[in-house]
Motif scaffolding. Sequence first.
Motif, mmCIF file in Angstrom:
data_model
loop_
_atom_site.group_PDB
_atom_site.id
_atom_site.type_symbol
_atom_site.label_atom_id
_atom_site.label_comp_id
_atom_site.label_asym_id
_atom_site.label_seq_id
_atom_site.Cartn_x
_atom_site.Cartn_y
_atom_site.Cartn_z
ATOM 1 N N GLY A 60 -95.017 1.650 -36.558
ATOM 2 C CA GLY A 60 -94.411 0.674 -37.463
ATOM 3 C C GLY A 60 -94.643 0.985 -38.926
ATOM 4 N N LEU A 61 -95.856 1.370 -39.263
ATOM 5 C CA LEU A 61 -96.169 1.694 -40.660
ATOM 6 C C LEU A 61 -95.400 2.907 -41.156
ATOM 7 N N CYS A 62 -95.182 3.860 -40.280
ATOM 8 C CA CYS A 62 -94.577 5.129 -40.689
ATOM 9 C C CYS A 62 -93.084 5.214 -40.397
ATOM 10 N N ALA A 63 -92.508 4.175 -39.805
ATOM 11 C CA ALA A 63 -91.083 4.196 -39.462
ATOM 12 C C ALA A 63 -90.245 4.458 -40.711
ATOM 13 N N GLY A 64 -89.425 5.463 -40.638
ATOM 14 C CA GLY A 64 -88.539 5.803 -41.742
ATOM 15 C C GLY A 64 -89.164 6.635 -42.842
ATOM 16 N N CYS A 65 -90.422 6.989 -42.723
ATOM 17 C CA CYS A 65 -91.080 7.785 -43.754
ATOM 18 C C CYS A 65 -90.528 9.213 -43.721
ATOM 19 N N PRO A 66 -90.171 9.751 -44.878
ATOM 20 C CA PRO A 66 -89.588 11.089 -44.900
ATOM 21 C C PRO A 66 -90.597 12.234 -44.818
ATOM 22 N N VAL A 67 -91.888 11.940 -44.878
ATOM 23 C CA VAL A 67 -92.889 13.017 -44.880
ATOM 24 C C VAL A 67 -93.924 12.850 -43.767
ATOM 25 N N ILE A 68 -93.498 12.366 -42.625
ATOM 26 C CA ILE A 68 -94.420 12.155 -41.505
ATOM 27 C C ILE A 68 -95.102 13.460 -41.105
ATOM 28 N N ASN A 69 -94.335 14.521 -40.948
ATOM 29 C CA ASN A 69 -94.925 15.792 -40.510
ATOM 30 C C ASN A 69 -95.846 16.383 -41.566
#
Length: 115
Positions: A60-69
């Motif tokens: 949930g916190l990282c949903a849609g984040c462009p720099v997850i990797n």
Amino acid sequence: MTGTYDYEEIATGLDRYAAAPDGLLAYLVARDGLCFWAFDRADIPEPSGEDTPDRELAAGLCAGCPVINECLELDLRSAGSETIGVWGALPESDRRALHSVWLRRRADSAGGEAR
């Protein structure tokens, strides 16, 4: 995702960041990471220490984040098995399990020992 992760698959996906300098990863994560600008960090809940709720929190916190990797790569390099909190859409228990797989892949690709 609330099941178990395929750590080998995740580590394989991070191979493309092996040559990226730490400073570049840190810059990208700080500049583009949702957790740095989309939330008041004081409002982010603490992980519970239980797998399913922590995985749901991380997703949930990282949903849609462009720099997850990039975030995940940075944490594996800098914190490794001592990681805490949420990084790269994974809770700490999963990142600790992933770390040994990630290290092995890096050592294998370098023909020796990974950092």
